[in-house]
Design an enzyme around this catalytic site. Structure first.
Site, PDB file in Angstrom:
ATOM      1  N   THR A 202      14.781  17.856  32.402  1.00 48.60           N
ATOM      2  CA  THR A 202      13.526  18.407  32.138  1.00 48.60           C
ATOM      3  C   THR A 202      12.850  18.023  33.761  1.00 48.60           C
ATOM      4  O   THR A 202      12.996  17.065  34.090  1.00 48.60           O
ATOM      5  CB  THR A 202      12.625  17.914  30.792  1.00 48.60           C
ATOM      6  OG1 THR A 202      11.513  18.472  30.776  1.00 48.60           O
ATOM      7  CG2 THR A 202      12.372  16.315  31.074  1.00 48.60           C
TER       8      THR A 202
ATOM      9  N   CYS B  86       3.217  13.267  31.055  1.00 54.29           N
ATOM     10  CA  CYS B  86       4.339  13.674  29.720  1.00 54.29           C
ATOM     11  C   CYS B  86       5.333  12.652  29.816  1.00 54.29           C
ATOM     12  O   CYS B  86       5.773  12.068  31.053  1.00 54.29           O
ATOM     13  CB  CYS B  86       4.896  14.977  29.839  1.00 54.29           C
ATOM     14  SG  CYS B  86       3.610  16.325  29.711  1.00 54.29           S
TER      15      CYS B  86
ATOM     16  N   HIS C 179      10.652  16.231  25.845  1.00 53.06           N
ATOM     17  CA  HIS C 179       9.502  16.232  26.601  1.00 53.06           C
ATOM     18  C   HIS C 179       8.190  16.335  25.735  1.00 53.06           C
ATOM     19  O   HIS C 179       7.688  17.269  25.406  1.00 53.06           O
ATOM     20  CB  HIS C 179       9.443  17.587  27.525  1.00 53.06           C
ATOM     21  CG  HIS C 179       8.494  17.668  28.553  1.00 53.06           C
ATOM     22  ND1 HIS C 179       8.954  18.012  29.951  1.00 53.06           N
ATOM     23  CD2 HIS C 179       7.241  17.345  28.701  1.00 53.06           C
ATOM     24  CE1 HIS C 179       7.850  18.163  30.708  1.00 53.06           C
ATOM     25  NE2 HIS C 179       6.915  17.663  30.029  1.00 53.06           N
TER      26      HIS C 179
END
Lengths: 165, 213
Positions: free
Chosen positions: A26, A32, A49
């Site tokens: 990711t 995040c 995520h």
């Protein structure tokens, strides 16, 4: 023999699982957190995520479970065990939760990274999944990639180079 | 279904006008500061999923220089001023009159970074002032904050508030370009306005639109 490695990409507020020889990745994690849960023996790994700590403020009815720590983790565990992972063998690694901008007065929104990290740790504890390594906080964006065979999580940043945990 | 997805073309056109008013004043300010011609594009207004937004200027990993403001007042939201690294370096070199400035080699160059922050401050200040004058709404920007990092990591910061209630964002994007800028530069200058969900009603009402949709 050449075994082709594909990299499965996971977007923001999304999750997916991967089996060897493929990797999972990711990009552009800020506040995040990228959470990896894996079964080393079966060479299966999942990546979420995660954007927000807690789904209690979410719209009632259908909502994106991958977005919140408290809903993404059970969903990821479910996906992994359906794919053949043993729930007792699961381990976790995570990276992210940075504070991209520095402010003097930090309200809740600005502290979202640390709150995500706390919420994930709490969930992992509840599901009895040991968190074996982490690279969290700071103020750098991160791109992460996990290899379910070596179980190495490679973390790339713009200003601080690349490291493996 | 998300509230945002029910907007009509007219609503999006009104938001285009918001981007137009804000950025045209900023482009003028930038043009004066750098003493060169700055071109501005027609604002691009789109309802996008978070993942579409992450891909907006060339993907989540593109390194950009950004100044971020949180807006409080009548229409809370996030405002980003974003430049490609090369363009930001050119502007800074000119502002501080130092041809050697570079993000890569002198990331601790406080003068250059502070010049960039001030540039962002002036430009977004004129963006918000003209928007506030036009709509008669009160807008209070926070102190500017600077980040030179991956686009995805930076822009997702502006989604935190919105993401509690929505899986989509409305992006009001106005791109700016120097007259002599190379076409192949991957990232142009951008103003990104990301209003919070509750702000749209007030914005539409202030601009004379019915808020029924």
């Amino acid at each position: 023999m050449n075994i082709e490695t594909n990299v499965i990409k996971v977007g923001i507020a999304d999750l997916n699982i991967v089996k060897s020889p493929n990797h999972i990745r990711t990009s552009g994690l800020g506040s995040c957190v990228g959470l990896i849960i894996f079964d080393k023996h079966n060479e299966i790994a999942g990546l979420a995520h995660i954007m927000l700590p807690d789904s209690s403020l979410a719209n009632k009815g259908s909502f994106n479970q991958a977005k919140y720590a408290d809903t993404a983790i059970p969903l990821l565990i479910h996906r992994l065990t359906m794919a053949g992972a043993r729930s007792r063998a699961l381990l976790a690694k995570m990276a992210g939760g940075a504070q991209m901008f520095q402010f003097q007065n930090t309200n809740d929104m600005m502290r979202i990274g640390p709150r995500n990290i706390e919420a994930i740790k709490k969930q992992l504890h509840e599901y009895n999944i040991p968190l074996i390594s982490e690279d969290v906080g700071g103020n750098s964006g991160r791109t992460i990639e996990f290899d379910p065979v070596s179980c190495e999580l490679t973390i790339r940043t713009v200003n601080k180079g690349t490291k493996v945990i | 279904m998300d509230y945002i997805n029910r907007f009509t073309t007219e609503h999006l056109d009104v938001l285009k006008e918001v981007g137009n008013i804000g950025a045209s004043h900023s482009a003028t300010a930038l043009s004066k500061l750098l003493n060169k011609k700055i071109e501005m594009t027609v604002p691009d207004v789109k309802v996008v999923s978070f993942n579409e937004l992450m891909e907006w200027v060339g993907g989540p990993e593109v390194v950009i220089a950004s100044v971020f403001f949180r807006i409080d007042g009548d229409i809370p939201g996030s405002l980003f001023f974003i430049l490609g690294i090369d363009q930001a370096e050119r502007f800074i070199k000119q502002l501080i009159d130092d041809d050697l400035f570079s993000f890569r080699h002198s990331s601790n160059d406080e003068l250059g970074l502070s010049a960039f922050q001030e540039l962002g401050n002036i430009l977004t200040g004129s963006y918000l002032t003209s928007l506030s004058d036009f709509t008669k709404l009160n807008l209070f920007p926070s102190v500017p904050a600077l980040s030179i990092d991956m686009f995805g990591a930076v822009i997702s910061h502006g989604l935190v508030e919105l993401s509690h209630v929505s899986d989509y964002a409305i992006i009001i994007d106005t791109a700016i370009r120097e007259e002599d800028q190379l076409e192949n530069e991957s990232v142009k200058g951008h103003f990104f306005l990301l209003p919070d969900l509750d702000s749209f009603k007030k914005l539409f009402t202030a601009l004379g639109m019915s808020d029924e949709y």
